[in-house]
Motif scaffolding. Structure first.
Motif, short mmCIF file in Angstrom:
data_model
loop_
_atom_site.label_atom_id
_atom_site.label_comp_id
_atom_site.label_asym_id
_atom_site.label_seq_id
_atom_site.Cartn_x
_atom_site.Cartn_y
_atom_site.Cartn_z
N ALA A 107 0.84 -1.20 0.00
CA ALA A 107 0.00 0.00 0.00
C ALA A 107 0.87 1.24 0.00
CB ALA A 107 -0.91 0.00 1.23
N PHE A 108 0.55 2.17 -0.89
CA PHE A 108 1.17 3.49 -0.92
C PHE A 108 0.14 4.45 -0.35
CE2 PHE A 108 2.46 7.16 -4.00
CZ PHE A 108 3.12 7.81 -2.98
N SER A 109 0.42 4.97 0.84
CA SER A 109 -0.51 5.92 1.46
C SER A 109 0.07 7.32 1.38
CB SER A 109 -0.76 5.54 2.93
OG SER A 109 0.44 5.64 3.67
N ASP A 110 -0.79 8.30 1.39
CA ASP A 110 -0.34 9.69 1.28
C ASP A 110 -1.44 10.61 1.79
OD1 ASP A 110 0.86 12.06 0.71
OD2 ASP A 110 0.67 11.92 -1.46
N GLN A 111 -1.39 10.82 3.10
CA GLN A 111 -2.45 11.55 3.78
C GLN A 111 -2.75 12.91 3.14
OE1 GLN A 111 -1.80 12.51 8.04
NE2 GLN A 111 -3.51 11.12 8.34
N ARG A 112 -1.69 13.64 2.81
CA ARG A 112 -1.92 14.97 2.27
C ARG A 112 -1.91 15.05 0.75
NH1 ARG A 112 1.21 18.60 6.72
NH2 ARG A 112 0.72 20.30 5.33
N ARG A 113 -1.70 13.94 0.14
CA ARG A 113 -1.85 13.81 -1.31
C ARG A 113 -1.01 14.80 -2.12
NH1 ARG A 113 -7.80 11.48 -2.45
NH2 ARG A 113 -7.88 10.11 -0.65
N LEU A 114 0.22 14.97 -1.69
CA LEU A 114 1.14 15.78 -2.48
C LEU A 114 2.11 14.88 -3.24
CD1 LEU A 114 1.95 18.74 -0.09
CD2 LEU A 114 0.91 18.90 -2.34
N GLY A 115 1.91 13.58 -3.14
CA GLY A 115 2.76 12.63 -3.84
C GLY A 115 2.42 12.56 -5.32
N LYS A 116 3.21 11.75 -6.03
CA LYS A 116 3.00 11.58 -7.46
C LYS A 116 3.16 10.11 -7.83
CE LYS A 116 2.86 16.04 -8.85
NZ LYS A 116 2.21 16.48 -7.60
N ILE A 117 2.36 9.68 -8.81
CA ILE A 117 2.46 8.31 -9.34
C ILE A 117 2.47 8.43 -10.86
CG2 ILE A 117 1.30 6.07 -9.53
CD1 ILE A 117 -0.20 6.83 -6.88
N GLY A 118 3.43 7.75 -11.49
CA GLY A 118 3.46 7.84 -12.95
C GLY A 118 4.13 6.65 -13.58
N LEU A 119 4.11 6.60 -14.89
CA LEU A 119 4.82 5.59 -15.66
C LEU A 119 5.89 6.29 -16.47
CD1 LEU A 119 1.82 3.42 -16.87
CD2 LEU A 119 3.52 2.79 -15.16
N VAL A 120 7.09 5.72 -16.45
CA VAL A 120 8.23 6.34 -17.11
C VAL A 120 8.90 5.33 -18.01
CG1 VAL A 120 10.51 7.34 -16.69
CG2 VAL A 120 8.61 7.97 -15.21
N LYS A 121 9.10 5.70 -19.27
CA LYS A 121 9.75 4.77 -20.20
C LYS A 121 11.26 4.75 -19.97
CE LYS A 121 6.24 3.36 -22.65
NZ LYS A 121 5.71 2.05 -22.25
N ASN A 122 11.82 5.96 -19.79
CA ASN A 122 13.27 6.08 -19.69
C ASN A 122 13.61 7.03 -18.55
OD1 ASN A 122 15.90 7.40 -20.18
ND2 ASN A 122 15.97 6.01 -21.92
N VAL A 123 14.24 6.51 -17.52
CA VAL A 123 14.51 7.29 -16.32
C VAL A 123 15.44 8.47 -16.62
CG1 VAL A 123 15.60 7.25 -14.05
CG2 VAL A 123 14.07 5.40 -14.73
N GLU A 124 16.48 8.22 -17.41
CA GLU A 124 17.44 9.29 -17.69
C GLU A 124 16.77 10.46 -18.40
OE1 GLU A 124 18.25 6.00 -18.10
OE2 GLU A 124 19.45 6.07 -16.26
N SER A 125 15.91 10.17 -19.38
CA SER A 125 15.28 11.28 -20.08
C SER A 125 14.22 11.95 -19.22
CB SER A 125 14.73 10.87 -21.43
OG SER A 125 14.25 9.57 -21.42
N PHE A 126 13.58 11.21 -18.33
CA PHE A 126 12.64 11.82 -17.39
C PHE A 126 13.36 12.87 -16.54
CE2 PHE A 126 10.80 11.95 -13.11
CZ PHE A 126 9.46 12.16 -13.36
N ILE A 127 14.52 12.50 -16.00
CA ILE A 127 15.28 13.41 -15.15
C ILE A 127 15.78 14.61 -15.96
CG2 ILE A 127 17.43 13.62 -13.82
CD1 ILE A 127 16.97 10.58 -13.11
N LYS A 128 16.26 14.33 -17.17
CA LYS A 128 16.81 15.39 -18.00
C LYS A 128 15.71 16.35 -18.46
CE LYS A 128 19.86 15.91 -22.02
NZ LYS A 128 19.05 16.10 -23.24
N ASP A 129 14.60 15.79 -18.93
CA ASP A 129 13.52 16.64 -19.44
C ASP A 129 12.95 17.55 -18.35
OD1 ASP A 129 13.87 15.39 -21.81
OD2 ASP A 129 12.10 14.11 -21.67
#
Length: 263
Positions: A107-129
């Motif tokens: 379970a991923f809990s997040d009382q204040r809902r400032l978290g993020k959930i996503g799908l990423v194809k390429n980690v390096e380009s996610f960080i760079k972009d």
DNA sequence: GAAGTTGTTTATTA
DNA sequence: CTAATAAACAACTT
């Protein structure tokens, strides 16, 4: 609040509990946390998939999937993970629930809902972009000095800026600057190179020890400002009063007599 | 019950 | 374009 050591702890937790098990189903209770994906796409991607391994960059956690890239998690202010066997006491409150074929849940809990959930194809380009800087544990001394020498903002604000160096948040920045005896409002670009080096070394040492202690704050009590965030306390070094000031929009605690102001 | 809280994004200005 | 700054958001505590 989850900063780099806490996220590293979450990484280790997933490594110890959730790898190499087929996902039977997922539940999404907070669609507003999804970034660049939808409930349907996330469900289709995760169902039948397997967590293979994990990778952390700054405060972001990436879980490599057997098929189709990575699941990205950010813990915001209140994100937490719990791996458990469902029984009558559960389900607890969650924003995302992973149900494995072995009957266990993550379970991923997040009382204040400032978290993020996503799908990423390429980690390096996610960080760079998105323009994030090097991870605080991987940046070299030379890179650190070069980046901080050209910023004219308060050193605390620079340390917390994820696009300069990724992983340090409000609480750890206060502790790093206290250990380094640098006032948080000192201008980053006027600090002597020797001071920047000290800040760099304290940053590494504090983050590494916090990781070794599993980010357990009760084991980090010798770090004064990690544990004592109040105004008017006695500084353990000089016995003077600690101060509170808003810097970069964040509450900053410091000792005005031990921490030198460079302007 | 208004103000404070933090990590990040977005909008505005230099 | 980059850099700096301020405000906004969430939801719970004081």
């Amino acid at each position: 609040m989850p900063e780099l050591p806490e996220v590293e702890n979450f990484k280790n937790y997933i490594d110890e509990t959730s790898l190499h098990q087929k996902i039977a189903a997922i539940q999404i209770a907070a669609p507003e946390l999804l970034v660049n994906t939808t409930i349907d796409i996330l469900r289709d991607t995760l169902k039948g998939n397997v967590f293979e391994d994990t990778f952390r960059h700054g405060k972001f956690l990436f879980i490599r999937l057997l098929k189709n890239g990575f699941l990205m998690l950010h813990f915001g202010m209140t994100g937490d993970l719990l791996y458990y066997t469902p029984d009558k006491k559960y389900p607890k409150v969650y924003v995302l629930l992973i149900q494995f074929e072995n009957g266990r849940n993550l379970a991923f809990s997040d009382q204040r809902r400032l978290g993020k959930i996503g799908l990423v194809k390429n980690v390096e380009s996610f960080i760079k972009d998105r323009g994030y800087g090097k991870d605080a544990l991987k940046i070299s001394l030379e890179e650190f000095i070069a980046l901080f020498q050209k910023r004219r903002i308060a050193i605390k604000t620079a340390l917390m800026n994820q696009k300069i160096v990724a992983g340090v948040g409000n609480e750890f920045s206060d502790e790093i600057l206290f250990q380094s005896k640098v006032h948080p409002e000192s201008k980053s670009n006027v600090l002597p190179i020797e001071k920047l080096k000290e800040i760099y070394q304290h940053m590494l040492a504090i983050l590494q020890e916090a990781i070794e202690q599993n980010a357990d704050r009760s084991k980090l009590e010798h770090y004064f400002f990690l544990d004592h965030r109040k105004e008017g306390l006695k500084c353990p070094e000089c016995k003077g009063d600690t101060k509170l000031r808003t810097i970069g929009g964040r509450s900053s605690y410091f000792c005005p007599s031990c921490q030198k102001l460079y302007t």
